[in-house]
Design a protein around this motif. Structure first.
Motif, short mmCIF file in Angstrom:
data_model
loop_
_atom_site.label_atom_id
_atom_site.label_comp_id
_atom_site.label_asym_id
_atom_site.label_seq_id
_atom_site.Cartn_x
_atom_site.Cartn_y
_atom_site.Cartn_z
N UNK A 1 -53.21 4.75 -36.12
CA UNK A 1 -54.10 4.91 -37.27
C UNK A 1 -54.01 3.74 -38.23
N UNK A 2 -52.87 3.05 -38.23
CA UNK A 2 -52.69 1.93 -39.16
C UNK A 2 -53.32 0.65 -38.61
N UNK A 3 -53.66 0.63 -37.33
CA UNK A 3 -54.23 -0.59 -36.73
C UNK A 3 -55.64 -0.82 -37.26
N UNK A 4 -55.96 -2.06 -37.58
CA UNK A 4 -57.31 -2.35 -38.06
C UNK A 4 -58.33 -2.12 -36.95
N UNK A 5 -59.47 -1.54 -37.30
CA UNK A 5 -60.49 -1.26 -36.30
C UNK A 5 -61.38 -2.47 -36.05
N UNK A 6 -61.40 -3.42 -36.96
CA UNK A 6 -62.23 -4.61 -36.81
C UNK A 6 -61.36 -5.84 -37.00
N UNK A 7 -61.35 -6.69 -36.00
CA UNK A 7 -60.62 -7.93 -36.14
C UNK A 7 -61.55 -9.00 -36.68
N UNK A 8 -60.97 -10.06 -37.16
CA UNK A 8 -61.78 -11.17 -37.67
C UNK A 8 -62.63 -11.73 -36.54
N UNK A 9 -62.03 -11.88 -35.34
CA UNK A 9 -62.79 -12.40 -34.20
C UNK A 9 -63.92 -11.44 -33.83
N UNK A 10 -63.67 -10.14 -33.89
CA UNK A 10 -64.71 -9.16 -33.59
C UNK A 10 -65.84 -9.21 -34.60
N UNK A 11 -65.50 -9.40 -35.86
CA UNK A 11 -66.52 -9.49 -36.92
C UNK A 11 -67.34 -10.77 -36.74
N UNK A 12 -66.68 -11.86 -36.45
CA UNK A 12 -67.38 -13.12 -36.23
C UNK A 12 -68.30 -13.05 -35.02
N UNK A 13 -67.83 -12.39 -33.97
CA UNK A 13 -68.65 -12.24 -32.76
C UNK A 13 -69.89 -11.40 -33.08
N UNK A 14 -69.70 -10.32 -33.85
CA UNK A 14 -70.85 -9.48 -34.22
C UNK A 14 -71.88 -10.25 -35.04
N UNK A 15 -71.39 -11.04 -35.99
CA UNK A 15 -72.30 -11.83 -36.82
C UNK A 15 -73.04 -12.85 -35.96
N UNK A 16 -72.32 -13.53 -35.08
CA UNK A 16 -72.96 -14.50 -34.18
C UNK A 16 -73.96 -13.80 -33.25
N UNK A 17 -73.58 -12.63 -32.76
CA UNK A 17 -74.45 -11.87 -31.87
C UNK A 17 -75.73 -11.43 -32.56
N UNK A 18 -75.61 -10.92 -33.77
CA UNK A 18 -76.81 -10.49 -34.50
C UNK A 18 -77.67 -11.69 -34.91
N UNK A 19 -77.03 -12.82 -35.21
CA UNK A 19 -77.79 -14.03 -35.53
C UNK A 19 -78.60 -14.48 -34.31
N UNK A 20 -77.95 -14.53 -33.16
CA UNK A 20 -78.64 -14.91 -31.93
C UNK A 20 -79.73 -13.90 -31.58
N UNK A 21 -79.42 -12.63 -31.74
CA UNK A 21 -80.42 -11.58 -31.49
C UNK A 21 -81.60 -11.74 -32.45
N UNK A 22 -81.33 -12.07 -33.70
CA UNK A 22 -82.40 -12.28 -34.66
C UNK A 22 -83.31 -13.43 -34.28
N UNK A 23 -82.73 -14.53 -33.83
CA UNK A 23 -83.53 -15.67 -33.40
C UNK A 23 -84.40 -15.31 -32.19
#
Length: 139
Positions: free
Chosen positions: A7-29
């Motif tokens: 329960x103490x483990x973070x559910x979102x890593x920095x790499x996961x967040x960056x990948x999501x942002x990059x993915x949504x940016x690419x999807x947007x384009x």
């Protein structure tokens, strides 16, 4: 095999967040590109109709092609149906490759543009979906 997380483990890593942002940016384009393509077909702009008829399709099919593309794109943008939308877009783009091949389009420009588009669609989905990344890594 059961996976458990602390329960103490973070559910979102920095790499996961960056990948999501990059993915949504690419999807947007890709969305802007495909939305523009579908709208020009739906409104049957004369240059689009002319180009489509030169490929052997009738003018009446242009809005149908545009509506098909728009439907696949909408499914791709809804998180629950994103994979289905990507599969359907891949099929649509495969048809575009076939049509370009049939008329003898130049390889590196017209013929492969749908292949490039499909690869970018899947890359965007891969980056924005941790579940898909997990599935691909497990395979």
């Amino acid at each position: 095999m059961t996976l458990t997380t602390s329960p103490a483990a973070p559910t979102t890593t920095v790499a996961g967040r960056g990948a999501r942002i990059a993915g949504w940016t690419l999807t947007g384009l890709m969305t802007v590109f495909l939305l523009l393509d579908s709208v020009t077909k739906l409104v049957a702009l004369p240059p689009v109709v002319e180009a489509t008829t030169r490929m052997g399709f009738t003018a009446a099919t242009v809005p149908v092609i545009g509506a098909t593309l728009l439907g696949c794109l909408v499914l791709h943008l809804i998180p629950r149906t994103a994979v289905l939308g990507a599969v359907l877009l891949t099929g649509y783009l495969g048809g575009a490759v076939c049509a370009q091949l049939r008329v003898g389009a130049p390889l590196w420009t017209y013929l492969l543009v749908p292949v490039y588009t499909g690869a970018l669609i899947w890359l965007g989905l891969y980056l924005r979906s941790s579940a898909l990344r997990t599935l691909v890594r497990a395979g």
